[in-house]
Design a protein around this motif. Sequence first.
Motif, mmCIF file in Angstrom:
data_model
loop_
_atom_site.group_PDB
_atom_site.id
_atom_site.type_symbol
_atom_site.label_atom_id
_atom_site.label_comp_id
_atom_site.label_asym_id
_atom_site.label_seq_id
_atom_site.Cartn_x
_atom_site.Cartn_y
_atom_site.Cartn_z
ATOM 1 N N GLU A 175 27.833 -18.008 -42.044
ATOM 2 C CA GLU A 175 26.695 -17.393 -41.424
ATOM 3 C C GLU A 175 26.703 -17.213 -40.086
ATOM 4 O O GLU A 175 26.266 -16.402 -39.253
ATOM 5 N N ARG A 176 26.854 -18.408 -39.262
ATOM 6 C CA ARG A 176 26.701 -18.821 -38.001
ATOM 7 C C ARG A 176 28.069 -17.749 -37.284
ATOM 8 O O ARG A 176 27.500 -17.007 -35.978
ATOM 9 N N LEU A 177 29.051 -17.750 -37.698
ATOM 10 C CA LEU A 177 29.910 -16.892 -37.297
ATOM 11 C C LEU A 177 29.646 -15.416 -37.284
ATOM 12 O O LEU A 177 29.870 -14.674 -36.400
ATOM 13 N N ILE A 178 29.140 -14.879 -38.629
ATOM 14 C CA ILE A 178 28.700 -13.688 -38.445
ATOM 15 C C ILE A 178 27.490 -13.285 -37.399
ATOM 16 O O ILE A 178 27.656 -12.244 -36.846
ATOM 17 N N GLU A 179 26.673 -14.295 -37.335
ATOM 18 C CA GLU A 179 25.473 -13.944 -36.546
ATOM 19 C C GLU A 179 25.977 -13.797 -34.922
ATOM 20 O O GLU A 179 25.695 -12.634 -34.209
ATOM 21 N N ARG A 180 27.134 -14.485 -34.616
ATOM 22 C CA ARG A 180 27.960 -14.366 -33.446
ATOM 23 C C ARG A 180 28.664 -13.158 -33.379
ATOM 24 O O ARG A 180 28.384 -12.291 -32.139
ATOM 25 N N LEU A 181 29.260 -12.480 -34.025
ATOM 26 C CA LEU A 181 29.886 -11.246 -34.263
ATOM 27 C C LEU A 181 28.759 -9.979 -34.142
ATOM 28 O O LEU A 181 28.784 -9.326 -33.265
ATOM 29 N N GLU A 182 27.794 -10.351 -34.816
ATOM 30 C CA GLU A 182 26.832 -9.030 -34.747
ATOM 31 C C GLU A 182 26.205 -9.085 -33.350
ATOM 32 O O GLU A 182 25.878 -8.065 -32.666
ATOM 33 N N LEU A 183 25.911 -10.166 -32.774
ATOM 34 C CA LEU A 183 25.333 -10.303 -31.478
ATOM 35 C C LEU A 183 26.202 -9.841 -30.277
ATOM 36 O O LEU A 183 25.789 -8.816 -29.541
ATOM 37 N N ALA A 184 27.503 -10.027 -30.473
ATOM 38 C CA ALA A 184 28.696 -9.524 -29.557
ATOM 39 C C ALA A 184 28.509 -7.852 -29.824
ATOM 40 O O ALA A 184 28.677 -7.384 -28.691
ATOM 41 N N ALA A 185 28.536 -7.471 -30.856
ATOM 42 C CA ALA A 185 28.463 -5.934 -31.577
ATOM 43 C C ALA A 185 27.289 -5.246 -30.783
ATOM 44 O O ALA A 185 27.539 -4.328 -30.005
ATOM 45 N N VAL A 186 26.099 -5.904 -30.743
ATOM 46 C CA VAL A 186 25.089 -5.341 -29.935
ATOM 47 C C VAL A 186 25.216 -5.346 -28.406
ATOM 48 O O VAL A 186 24.877 -4.241 -27.733
ATOM 49 N N THR A 187 25.759 -6.491 -27.991
ATOM 50 C CA THR A 187 25.878 -6.514 -26.572
ATOM 51 C C THR A 187 27.153 -5.430 -26.357
ATOM 52 O O THR A 187 26.751 -4.583 -25.034
ATOM 53 N N LEU A 188 28.242 -5.273 -26.793
ATOM 54 C CA LEU A 188 28.953 -4.204 -26.505
ATOM 55 C C LEU A 188 28.579 -2.777 -26.629
ATOM 56 O O LEU A 188 28.802 -2.109 -25.949
ATOM 57 N N ARG A 189 27.898 -2.614 -27.669
ATOM 58 C CA ARG A 189 27.120 -0.998 -28.002
ATOM 59 C C ARG A 189 26.173 -0.910 -26.763
ATOM 60 O O ARG A 189 26.162 0.631 -26.648
ATOM 61 N N ALA A 190 25.540 -1.744 -25.969
ATOM 62 C CA ALA A 190 24.636 -1.545 -25.199
ATOM 63 C C ALA A 190 25.430 -0.836 -23.926
ATOM 64 O O ALA A 190 24.730 -0.248 -23.001
ATOM 65 N N GLY A 191 26.634 -1.241 -23.855
ATOM 66 C CA GLY A 191 27.629 -0.522 -22.596
ATOM 67 C C GLY A 191 27.085 -1.233 -21.423
ATOM 68 O O GLY A 191 27.372 -0.318 -20.312
ATOM 69 N N GLU A 192 26.615 -2.326 -21.048
ATOM 70 C CA GLU A 192 25.884 -2.743 -19.679
ATOM 71 C C GLU A 192 26.815 -3.873 -19.066
ATOM 72 O O GLU A 192 26.492 -4.113 -18.153
ATOM 73 N N LEU A 193 28.048 -4.193 -19.846
ATOM 74 C CA LEU A 193 28.712 -5.332 -19.503
ATOM 75 C C LEU A 193 29.692 -4.446 -18.471
ATOM 76 O O LEU A 193 30.326 -3.460 -18.791
ATOM 77 N N PRO A 194 30.376 -5.093 -17.410
ATOM 78 C CA PRO A 194 31.435 -4.574 -16.757
ATOM 79 C C PRO A 194 32.739 -4.911 -17.491
ATOM 80 O O PRO A 194 32.808 -5.642 -18.399
ATOM 81 N N ALA A 195 33.477 -4.101 -17.216
ATOM 82 C CA ALA A 195 34.786 -3.803 -17.954
ATOM 83 C C ALA A 195 35.551 -5.202 -18.498
ATOM 84 O O ALA A 195 35.905 -5.532 -19.572
ATOM 85 N N ASP A 196 35.875 -5.901 -17.303
ATOM 86 C CA ASP A 196 36.288 -7.265 -17.530
ATOM 87 C C ASP A 196 35.645 -8.269 -18.498
ATOM 88 O O ASP A 196 36.059 -8.974 -19.337
ATOM 89 N N ARG A 197 34.277 -8.279 -18.444
ATOM 90 C CA ARG A 197 33.325 -9.163 -19.281
ATOM 91 C C ARG A 197 33.335 -8.419 -20.770
ATOM 92 O O ARG A 197 33.517 -9.257 -21.714
ATOM 93 N N ALA A 198 33.241 -7.361 -20.854
ATOM 94 C CA ALA A 198 33.381 -6.582 -22.244
ATOM 95 C C ALA A 198 34.998 -6.881 -22.730
ATOM 96 O O ALA A 198 35.095 -7.278 -24.012
ATOM 97 N N ALA A 199 36.201 -6.919 -22.055
ATOM 98 C CA ALA A 199 37.237 -7.423 -22.630
ATOM 99 C C ALA A 199 37.317 -8.821 -22.892
ATOM 100 O O ALA A 199 37.763 -9.074 -24.062
#
Length: 69
Positions: free
Chosen positions: A7-31
Amino acid sequence: MPPEPLERLIERLELAAVTLRAGELPADRAAALVEECARVAAEAGAELDRQVRAADAGPAPAGQLALPS
C-alpha cells in the motif's frame, strides 16, 4: 530493512504520478523521478509476488514456524 508494505509503495507511485503530471519539475528532476518510479514499481512487483507465494503456501503445519521468504 524489511520491504515496504504494498500500500505504501502504491501511495509513492501515485504521488509521483501527480507530481509528474503537474509538469512543474525541471527535466533532470523529472527524469530522476521516473527512474525512482521504475525502482518502486519493481519493488512493488516483488512484494506482490511475495504475497502471492505466501498465500499459495498456506498456513504452516501445527508446531512449525513459518519463516519469512
